[in-house]
Every structure is written in C-alpha cells, then in structure tokens.
Design an enzyme around this catalytic site. Sequence first.
Site, short mmCIF file in Angstrom:
data_model
loop_
_atom_site.label_atom_id
_atom_site.label_comp_id
_atom_site.label_asym_id
_atom_site.label_seq_id
_atom_site.Cartn_x
_atom_site.Cartn_y
_atom_site.Cartn_z
N CYS A 3 0.85 -1.19 0.00
CA CYS A 3 0.00 0.00 0.00
C CYS A 3 0.88 1.24 0.00
CB CYS A 3 -0.86 0.00 1.24
SG CYS A 3 -1.77 -1.54 1.40
N ARG A 14 1.86 1.73 -5.83
CA ARG A 14 2.04 0.74 -4.76
C ARG A 14 0.75 -0.01 -4.44
NH1 ARG A 14 6.75 1.53 -1.74
NH2 ARG A 14 5.80 0.26 -0.11
N TRP A 23 -3.86 -1.91 -1.59
CA TRP A 23 -3.78 -3.17 -2.35
C TRP A 23 -4.34 -4.21 -1.40
CZ3 TRP A 23 -1.59 -8.05 -2.07
CH2 TRP A 23 -1.56 -8.77 -3.28
N ASN A 36 0.05 -0.48 6.60
CA ASN A 36 0.58 -1.32 5.53
C ASN A 36 1.13 -2.57 6.17
OD1 ASN A 36 1.62 -2.36 3.18
ND2 ASN A 36 3.34 -0.94 3.05
N GLY A 37 0.71 -3.73 5.72
CA GLY A 37 1.21 -4.98 6.29
C GLY A 37 0.07 -5.94 6.56
N GLU A 68 11.31 -13.21 -19.55
CA GLU A 68 11.01 -11.84 -19.15
C GLU A 68 10.02 -11.21 -20.15
OE1 GLU A 68 11.13 -9.89 -16.79
OE2 GLU A 68 11.16 -7.85 -17.56
N LYS A 81 6.42 -9.61 -19.22
CA LYS A 81 6.02 -8.23 -19.58
C LYS A 81 4.68 -8.26 -20.30
CE LYS A 81 8.00 -6.02 -17.71
NZ LYS A 81 9.17 -6.34 -16.93
N GLU A 84 1.70 -9.38 -17.92
CA GLU A 84 1.29 -8.49 -16.82
C GLU A 84 0.65 -7.20 -17.30
OE1 GLU A 84 4.31 -6.90 -14.12
OE2 GLU A 84 5.79 -7.14 -15.69
N HIS A 110 9.03 -30.93 -26.46
CA HIS A 110 8.72 -31.71 -25.26
C HIS A 110 7.35 -31.33 -24.69
CE1 HIS A 110 12.70 -33.37 -25.42
NE2 HIS A 110 13.22 -32.15 -25.45
N LYS A 128 3.40 -2.39 -7.23
CA LYS A 128 4.84 -2.31 -7.51
C LYS A 128 5.70 -2.99 -6.45
CE LYS A 128 8.35 -0.48 -9.82
NZ LYS A 128 8.61 -1.22 -11.07
C1 F6R Z 1 7.61 -7.46 -13.44
C2 F6R Z 1 7.97 -6.92 -12.13
C3 F6R Z 1 7.94 -7.84 -10.98
C4 F6R Z 1 9.12 -7.54 -10.04
C5 F6R Z 1 9.04 -8.42 -8.79
C6 F6R Z 1 10.21 -8.21 -7.87
O1 F6R Z 1 7.65 -6.48 -14.43
O2 F6R Z 1 8.26 -5.76 -12.00
O3 F6R Z 1 7.94 -9.17 -11.36
O4 F6R Z 1 10.31 -7.76 -10.73
O5 F6R Z 1 7.85 -8.14 -8.09
O6 F6R Z 1 10.31 -6.89 -7.46
P1 F6R Z 1 11.63 -6.29 -6.87
O7 F6R Z 1 12.65 -6.28 -7.94
O8 F6R Z 1 11.25 -4.92 -6.40
O9 F6R Z 1 12.04 -7.18 -5.73
#
Ligand code: F6R
Length: 596
Positions: A2, A28, A78, A104-105, A474, A478, A481, A497, A591
């Site tokens: 949050c 966040r 969140w 938050n938590g 990756e 991208k 998400e 496979h 995030k």
């Molecule tokens: C994907 C993304 C997430 C973060 C993951 C780890 O685009 O951003 O998968 O990479 O949540 O976050 P950090 O790097 O902040 O530990």
Amino acid sequence: MCGIFAYSGPKSNAPETVFEGLKSLEYRGYDSWGVVTQPGESSLQPKSLVVKKRIGKIGTNNINELPSSHIAIGHTRWATHGKVTELNAHPHLSCDGKIAIVHNGIIENFVKLQADLRASGHKFVSETDSEVIAHLLEEERKTSDLPTALRNVFSKLKGLNAVIAMELNSDTLVATTNGSPLVIGIAKGEIYMASDPSALLPYTTEVIFLEDGVIAIWSENMLRFASTKTGKKLEPTSQQITWKAQSAEKGAFAHFMLKEMHEQAAIIRSIAKKAESNSNFDYKKLADRIKKARHCYLVGCGSSWFIARIAQYVFAKIGVLITPIVGSEFLEAAPALSKDDFLIVLSQSGETMDSIKPVKLAKKSGTGIGALVNVPGSSISRLADITLLIEAGPEKAVATTKAFTATLMHLLLVVKAMDEKLFSKLDFNKVAYGVERALSTAKTTQLDRLAKKFQNDEHLFCLGRGVSFPVAQEAALKVKEVSYLHAEGLAGGELKHGPLALITEGTPCVVLAPNDETYADAISGAMEMKARGGFIIGISPQTHQVFDEFIAVDDLGLGTIFLELAVVQYFGYALAIAKGLDPDMPRNLAKSVTVG
Ligand code: F6R
C-alpha cells in the site's frame, strides 16, 4: 504494497498535499484510496475527524469537499484482508471518530484482537485487519498520550506492519514500523511521511528511513524518535536523496512505462561512465566474495529472478557456477546455508518480502549478503553487507524496465571484474545506441502494428536459447502483466517436449535469434512453430525466410540481450495500449510486494 502519505505543518492545504502524495504513490496499490483530516470550522461533525474514501484508481477524483487543515494522512490500498470496498479502504477511524490510522502490512493475530475488542463493545465497520489498530488506540488513549498508545498497541500486533496515526484537534503525527517501509521527509517546520522516498521529492530531499522498532513523533513542531519497545529516545541521522523530482514525473510521455523504457539508454551510458572511472560501484568487492564462496546464490522474484537467470548464463561463460533461486522458493530449494556461502539478492524496490526472507535466513546463518537494489534506504539495502545501488532513478510503472536493464548491466560489470576477456568486444556505448534504435519510431510503429494484429489473441509464445532463454521468459512476463494476454517464455529445445501442442494457425511466436552460438537452434525452433501454423516474429540482427515479421536489432554480441529486451518491453506496452489498458497499473498487481 500500500502507499502511505502524511503531512503536518504550517500549510493549510494538508489534504491536498497528501492527495498529491498519494497520486505519486498509487503504483504501490490502486484498489482504493482515502484521506483523513481535521473537521473544518463549519463541519457538521466537529467531534470527529473527516474522511474521504473511494474505490478504484484516483484518476480524476478530487478531495474538494475536505476542509482546509494543517494535518492529513492518506492511503492507497492493495487489498489483503477484505474486498475492495469503500468501507475497507483506509484511513480507519476509532468508534468515537477521534483517532485515524493508515496501515501497511498484515496483522497476523487480528482475529483474536478483533474478538476481544468486540467483546468490550467496539463496533467494526470494515472487514480489514487494519481497523483493529484504530480501536486498540482508542482503548490505550484513555490512559496514555498518542505516542505511548501507539507503542503499546504495536507491541500487541503480530506480523510485519507500518502504521501512521493522528487524532482530533491535534497536529501530532505518530508512525512506527517493523518490516514495512516508512520514510520521514524533513523540511523546515513541517513533516512528511511516506512509504517511498520518491513521493517526498517535490518537498524535500532530507529523509530518515524509519528503522524497524523505531517510532517517529511529530508534535508541536518537533520531530522526535524513540524505541517503540522501550520508549528510549533515539537520534537517527538523516540522509540526502540524490534522485531529482522530475525523474519521478511522467513529463511528456503518455505513461511511466514508456518514459522508463526510453531512459534506459542514458542509464546504460551513465553506469558505463561511472564504471570506467571506477567511482563508487562495489564490483570488485562483490567479485571477491563470489570467488571465495563455496556456493553463490542469486535470489530475486519476478523480473528480478529472470535477471538472476540471465546472470547464471553469463557467469557460466567465465566458468563460475552460481545458482539462481526464486525468492519465494529459496527456503525449500537451497541447502542449509553456511558462513562459506554468499547470497546476492536482486530487488528494484528492496522491499519484496519473498526476497527478504532468504536474506534474513542468510543473516541467521552467518552467510554474506550482497544486494543490488534501486531504492536507497530500502529494507534489503539495510540488511545486506554489500549494497550496490543500481541508480536507475525512481521506477513508477508496475512493470519494471529500466531497473531490469540497470541491474543486469551491473551484474555484467561484476562478471567483468572477475574476467575482462569476455567483455573485450562489449561496448556499452554501442549498447545504449542500440537500445535507442530498438525504440526508434520506425521500430515502435512496426511493433504497434503487430500489437494491433495480435491484441485479441489468447496466447503468445516467446522462444530463446542460451542467455536469450530468460530474456524470453522476461518478455512473456512483460506481455502477460500489462496486456493480460497469456504468454509463455520457452527454451527453444523444450518446444518438442510439450509446448508445440499449443501452436495453431496464426499463434504469435516471438523468436529471439541473436547472432551467437544459439542462432541455428533458434531458427530450428522457429521452423518447428511455423510448420504448425505459428506466425513468427523474429528479433535478430539478421533476417531469415522463416520470419513472417522481422525486427532488426544491432549485432552487439552479449550486448544484444539489452536490445532484445527493449523490443519485447515495448511490444508488451504496445499490446496493452492496443487493448486500451493502463500499462502503468495492471490489474491485481502492485509495484512493491511487501507481503509474502
Ligand atoms: C515485473 C515486475 C515484478 C518484479 C518483482 C520483484 O515487471 O516488476 O515481477 O520484478 O515483483 O520486485 P523487486 O525487484 O522490487 O524485488
């Protein structure tokens, strides 16, 4: 997860200041939001704090109906406990409306606390765990001042939590934490509190990262700190944040994700320049620890885990075995740690709970810890023995782009500190230029066109071999998400496979075919998919007849992965735009994943 923002000081537009702070923290959490402040003189409820809460993103909402005031607290949520409703949104009030909190938590023992409070007559209006804090404070406040009340309440909470509280007719703000980020922004005669330093940049660069078990008390224009447990006075030192305010703004770009992709070339140049002048990056220190370690582990989650996987291939090229393990699996997947091991954790936010757990385990085992993080002062940066700040600047889009590139580049430079030879031909200035070219209008127009073509597809596959395999993973992350299109990143050799069964007429298949030892195999994989009807999008320095669409990137040896990345990042973005989605705030995500 949050976002929390609070202000107390001479400004009479505290609610507006907090509301603006929330906007910059919205990445966040964006299920719902709320702001609390003092009642205005003409308030119909002068005996209660006033709150505005709404579900959904802040968007074009306003807080015009909130009165002018010198103090306010806000929160973007969140959801963990309780659905996304206005009642569940923070801030939460005590029964008498005189105390407000944001949290938050996760309060692990909230069921018991809530039952006890109910038994003593407290009425709950939300389904959240957080609301117990407001009611507990109301009880404690009968016999203590607000700071002592918060200290007493905090000792009753189990779990990792951060709380800010205020009360009716007072300018006092109190905040404490154990494991959830809180930053205090210090300016003359006023105080700001936020869960992320980037939100403080418009107001101050002097900050104190609140350590676990410390309470911050702002009262009568004075900032004090004490141990949450004992109340003993503490004097933490402040530090300067070097980030610029503009770096946390969108500027002329439509989205943060787009802006952050475009910042990558400059970041590569800046890291390369600093690395050349050997200034302040600890590559040698990390390299020495890796060389001496019995086992070296690279830990990260999501994209950070894919960086670890790419690094594994690069370390292998110089004969060094490192083991990448996804943060949430570390406790089960790694053998018992010892003093002879070394753990490197990769985390943009520095707050990811699934990555913090292995770090804490390593601490207990006496294992050395290195960290590559972006957010200064973050939990992981404080826990590690060697922290390398990746210096990508604030990253606001939920999907990481520039922090990925910066972290990867620093890891390559650690490898370089161990063995120069592999890098004799790698010119990072060319890589920066190649990234610019990969994001040029000609390329993005091509990718926009492809995104329109495939926006209604259900599945997308991305194929890579060798070091491009984790890049393909990756790419898939991208795409899924931000565009909600199901995407899978595959090792080329794995196609036959199983995954080939999913390729049908027109399925979009992205093939990463760098001009290295994997090129021929990458093309074979493309052929196999094409034979089943797949539409092949080749990302490569050289075209091939198997490609239905060719996206040319420069041929830069190992550096080509950065160009592949830029292209697939933009493709994910373009798919989101084609589908009318907000790539900065994808559904259900946030995030900074501070819950495990
Ligand atoms: C994907 C993304 C997430 C973060 C993951 C780890 O685009 O951003 O998968 O990479 O949540 O976050 P950090 O790097 O902040 O530990």
